[in-house]
Design a protein around this motif. Sequence first.
Motif, mmCIF file in Angstrom:
data_model
loop_
_atom_site.group_PDB
_atom_site.id
_atom_site.type_symbol
_atom_site.label_atom_id
_atom_site.label_comp_id
_atom_site.label_asym_id
_atom_site.label_seq_id
_atom_site.Cartn_x
_atom_site.Cartn_y
_atom_site.Cartn_z
ATOM 1 N N GLY A 13 136.622 14.680 -24.035
ATOM 2 C CA GLY A 13 137.084 15.607 -25.064
ATOM 3 C C GLY A 13 136.165 15.700 -26.261
ATOM 4 O O GLY A 13 136.405 16.512 -27.149
ATOM 5 N N ALA B 282 128.882 18.226 -25.253
ATOM 6 C CA ALA B 282 130.100 18.679 -24.577
ATOM 7 C C ALA B 282 129.783 19.027 -23.124
ATOM 8 O O ALA B 282 128.673 19.448 -22.810
ATOM 9 C CB ALA B 282 130.667 19.898 -25.285
ATOM 10 N N PHE B 283 130.740 18.824 -22.250
ATOM 11 C CA PHE B 283 130.591 19.317 -20.890
ATOM 12 C C PHE B 283 130.687 20.839 -20.938
ATOM 13 O O PHE B 283 131.695 21.391 -21.380
ATOM 14 C CB PHE B 283 131.684 18.740 -19.982
ATOM 15 N N ALA B 284 129.620 21.479 -20.532
ATOM 16 C CA ALA B 284 129.591 22.936 -20.602
ATOM 17 C C ALA B 284 130.643 23.513 -19.668
ATOM 18 O O ALA B 284 130.968 22.931 -18.651
ATOM 19 C CB ALA B 284 128.204 23.441 -20.204
ATOM 20 N N GLY B 285 131.161 24.646 -20.040
ATOM 21 C CA GLY B 285 132.121 25.308 -19.154
ATOM 22 C C GLY B 285 133.501 25.398 -19.743
ATOM 23 O O GLY B 285 134.472 25.556 -19.037
ATOM 24 N N THR B 286 133.573 25.214 -21.076
ATOM 25 C CA THR B 286 134.857 25.399 -21.734
ATOM 26 C C THR B 286 134.960 26.857 -22.166
ATOM 27 O O THR B 286 134.066 27.360 -22.835
ATOM 28 C CB THR B 286 134.975 24.490 -22.956
ATOM 29 N N THR B 287 136.031 27.501 -21.757
ATOM 30 C CA THR B 287 136.174 28.903 -22.124
ATOM 31 C C THR B 287 137.226 29.087 -23.202
ATOM 32 O O THR B 287 137.115 29.929 -24.057
ATOM 33 C CB THR B 287 136.580 29.744 -20.898
ATOM 34 N N GLY B 288 138.252 28.220 -23.150
ATOM 35 C CA GLY B 288 139.380 28.393 -24.063
ATOM 36 C C GLY B 288 139.102 27.790 -25.420
ATOM 37 O O GLY B 288 137.972 27.442 -25.739
ATOM 38 N N ALA C 168 139.250 24.953 -28.449
ATOM 39 C CA ALA C 168 138.985 23.524 -28.433
ATOM 40 C C ALA C 168 140.304 22.766 -28.272
ATOM 41 O O ALA C 168 141.384 23.295 -28.516
ATOM 42 C CB ALA C 168 138.295 23.100 -29.722
ATOM 43 N N ASN C 169 140.109 21.533 -27.837
ATOM 44 C CA ASN C 169 141.241 20.686 -27.488
ATOM 45 C C ASN C 169 142.381 20.694 -28.491
ATOM 46 O O ASN C 169 143.529 20.910 -28.143
ATOM 47 C CB ASN C 169 140.733 19.253 -27.375
ATOM 48 N N GLU D 19 128.695 19.408 -14.263
ATOM 49 C CA GLU D 19 129.028 20.702 -14.869
ATOM 50 C C GLU D 19 128.907 21.809 -13.839
ATOM 51 O O GLU D 19 129.770 22.674 -13.712
ATOM 52 C CB GLU D 19 128.095 20.988 -16.050
ATOM 53 N N ASP E 239 138.764 25.227 -16.967
ATOM 54 C CA ASP E 239 137.592 24.741 -17.687
ATOM 55 C C ASP E 239 136.972 23.552 -16.983
ATOM 56 O O ASP E 239 137.676 22.762 -16.361
ATOM 57 C CB ASP E 239 138.010 24.264 -19.083
ATOM 58 N N VAL E 240 135.679 23.444 -17.121
ATOM 59 C CA VAL E 240 134.986 22.305 -16.513
ATOM 60 C C VAL E 240 135.561 20.962 -16.983
ATOM 61 O O VAL E 240 135.869 20.112 -16.159
ATOM 62 C CB VAL E 240 133.462 22.400 -16.764
ATOM 63 N N PHE F 43 135.656 18.845 -28.973
ATOM 64 C CA PHE F 43 135.408 19.988 -28.073
ATOM 65 C C PHE F 43 136.688 20.747 -27.750
ATOM 66 O O PHE F 43 137.743 20.145 -27.648
ATOM 67 C CB PHE F 43 134.776 19.497 -26.776
#
Lengths: 155, 320, 652
Positions: free
Chosen positions: A60, A137-143, A145-146, B202, B242-243, C652
């Motif tokens: 996270g 950050a692990f790439a690939g978050t679209t929404g 933030a936590n 990823e 999400d990843v 994140f």
Amino acid sequence: MSVLEGKELRIVGFLCNWCSYGGADTAGVGRFTQPTDLRIIRVPCSGRINPLFVMKALIGGADGVLVSGCHPRDCHYAEGNYYARRRLEVLKGLLPVLGINPSRFEYTWVSASEGQRWQHVVETFTARIHALGPAQAFAGTTGPANHNRADAMVS
Amino acid sequence: MSIQDELKSAIMAALPDLSCVIGWGPGPEPLRAAPLFIRGEADLEGFTAGFLSVNNPALYLPSLKGSKVGIVAKGCDARSVGQLVTETLIKREEVHVIGYPCGGVIDVDKVAAGLADACEPGEVGALREDGDDVVLDTPKGEVRLAKKDVTADKCGRCTFPNAENADVFVGIRRAPAAAEDTYADIAEFEARGTEELKAFWEKEMSRCIRCYACRNACPLCVCRDHCIAASREPHWVSQADDVPDKLFFQVIHAVHLSGRCTGCGECERACPLGIPVLKLKRALSRRVENLFGYKAGIGTETPPLLTFAIEESTIKERDW
Amino acid sequence: MRIGVFICHCGSNIAGTVDCAGVAQRAAAYPDVVYSTDIMYACAEPGQDAVIAAVKEHGLTGVVVASCTPRMHEPTFRKAVERAGINRYMFEMANIREHVSWIGKDVEANTNKAAELVRMAAAKLRLNRELKPKSFPVTKRVLVIGGGVAGIQAALDAADAGLEVVMVEKQPTIGGKMAKLDKTFPTVDCSSCILGPRMVDVAQHPNITLYAYSELEEVSGYVGNFDVKIRKKATYVNWDKCTGCGLCTEKCPSKKSYDRFNEGVGPTTAILIPFPQAIPKKASIERDYCRLFNQGKCGVCAKVCPTGAIDYAMQDEIVEVKVGGIVAATGYDLVDWTVYGEYGAGRYPDVVTSLQYERMLSASGPTGGHIKRPSDGKEPKDVVFIQCVASRDPSIGRPYCSGFCCMYTAKQAILTKDHIPDSQSYVFYMDIRSPGKGYDEFTRRVQEEYGARYVRGRVSMIYPKGGKLVVRGADTLMGGQVEVEADLVVLAVGGEAAAGSPALAEKLRISYDGYGFFMEGHPKLKPVETNTAGVFLAGACQGLKDIPSSVAQGSAAAAKAIGLLSRNMLDSDPQIAFVSVNRCVGCRKCIEVCPFKAIREIDMRGQPKAEVIETVCQGCGLCNATCPQGAIQLSHFTDNQILAEVEALCRF
């Protein structure tokens, strides 16, 4: 949540109530100066700490995670830290294959009387995380933030 | 009598006391056998045990608890049975294990690679074993491939080809493919370094479609309907595509299996996208084995994460 | 939820390095926060009243107070919100003092950190649920571990208040260290004359059951209902028959046994009654010295015993008792001073410990109250006292001051003059520490009236010369070296936690410090409580102290136990585990790991399920961390609550 950019990194601590949280209190009472990066989550016992909490924090966005409990033989609940030791030690084997530097996670024992030791632990671990720098950050978050997602949850 | 026929007699001999016997039968494609639930002689039609017997029949045992069930077991399947019994998730007396010497199972993805442009694996008419080779009937004629090139990775490092806890063992015990599991694959993988591996996951996890086939194929995932991946209470993962969320589910699966995974590899095999999710579990199995000398599914000692020692000879947590 | 946030200044303790108003301002934007303010002293009456008023005015359903550690004031604020009509568990604290303002001076960083800790607390609070304690009956009996003066005081006070008391003493007699003393400071009154009657009271009190020569074997259970196992060690004498006549001790042929009570000043017999006023006054056999046990033949005591009480086949016995509270009063031991080469490391017979000297001074001691040199039995004229032996010495891991040595050394110098009027005492000291009623006057009297010569400095070596011991040391006030020819050297040896203290702490599940002393609940406000409910501390086991302080603490511990057990029912802590039966798959993992056997398997329509035994669960949460599907959750520390805190922190 923003840390002080350029000044701080994000370090999450999970501390047992009886020993380590008390040790951190003792350090405070003794005015043992410490870096400000660490944010402490209080749990009753290190045995309460599911290794997945550590992973949740690391994936996270925590730059480091520190767990601290009672010394072996000194657990308020007699055995919790023994289980924690095994589970957290095993967890260390997962981090490198996931692409997370295993140095970002550590666990230790600090008793309620060890204010100075707590200061030492925080200083050492914080220095270690600063040497590693911020985690990516692990790439690939679209929404969102936590925490924004958490905020949206109905309470 | 062939192993196949011997197994059939062993199944028929045991069946009167059992609600069913789980083995393998014809699948949707010639290269894919499917689990077969044998309740009578008629069900034995198409029974197979051999190179195509990929699925782990132990998967079904927890849900069949309460009645005595037979399973035809490869060495790795038998380890799953052993682990389920150790964890009291099933009762030993409710399982009748019929073992046979396993010579390894097919990896259809490797066949696909071997076929190259000849055809898709689904278009193969039949597979025939011929010495060290397999011969495949394809629309463009016969294709001969070395068997070792189309065998699952796990079989190359197999140390338990024979069901060690079998009630009945058919055939002659086979020597293991390897003396011990050195986890060389994990060492090699880990050596790629955290940066590369982060990018690796990823990329891989961006392909994940959250179908949970990995979980559904896992014989030790017994939470089933109550899996925290699907629950809001407790709310460990969101439903976002999400990843980090998808990766976190793999972390959950791996952590839940630490000290329990027998390495059957069904999670990875079942993944429709070919994501190598077994790696995470094997990394933890290696760790558990190094720390506690524990191999899941062998013997009956308490799994290491459900117990402790006051002095841990292998853990040096005070050294930093 | 309608959350109110209160940021405490704690005077300047927090406000000095945290912008409290700024934190309150940021908190106002957090989810569900409807009211946010800063406040001078949240814990003081006006502060609590302000919280209560805000709850009512703004219709708050949850409260966050950011102030000191919850280990300090969580109970205070829980009570306050309860007074305001909110369930006490709809409250969270953010520790912005011990964990923020006191450990750094960077106002910007501190303010930011404080705001985040508040955010975490608020995020958790949103998932809090009302919890209600349940009541359970208590056992109105208290266990006192240790029969020294602190334990005696605690036992008598508790017994007088109507509680049943079980006292466990390791030695064959109660009395502890005080029973060994000849006189006490600063009154120089006779130790056994004031302690003796108290010991008799213990023996005769209808509410007190005494297990001497016994040790605590095991403790399970919880506050109000501890299950205790006591090991009654074999004395090889049936105490129901023994009348304490002492005939066996007169006839015992093994006369060279180590005399534990007399600190080895003289030898004793293998079967013995430790001293004439022993309670219980019963004989016991020291197996290591008994001829029958070691050479296979003797049996004299059995032959002479008029009541036939001797029982060589006696075995240890385990007694089980149920108690509601426990007082630990296990005292201290002297440090092993023979680590010091400069004092002879035990080679010179005329270098004795202060406690050995007490036995020499005592009329009931092995020398009948005559001071005699161990080497030749002669009366010493020049006596040298060395203070701070094994106290205030980091080199042997004993950096602390033992607290009582200055005073007893002064007393012993006075007694020396009383016993031998033509004697001269010399005292080597580091500092004279004599805070206490009449204490400083006492240390002056010994110098001014009794002519003891006080030399401020450390002793560097003791060596024999002729029939004497030369004590060489520094005199830091006069400058230079001094040498005193002494007939006898008395070492004021410091104390340490009694042997076995850590092991006992583990049995009691209480904390102990690096030296083995038991940790009090709070250094100021909970001096006799521990962090384990129902376990209290009295006397030197908590930290070295003299007799008046030990007695005071004994009474204090008793008062705490009396208060606890004055109630018929206790409220259970509702922060315990609970099972969602529909999610539980009956895998038994929680049952396997629970340290308290607080989870059992039940059958629910043919399906195995876990069930928490509410009165046994201690709320550690190990089960929660073990259950893969989260079917068992720890109330107030659920997965969701901890996850909310983690997520409040994640970038994140």
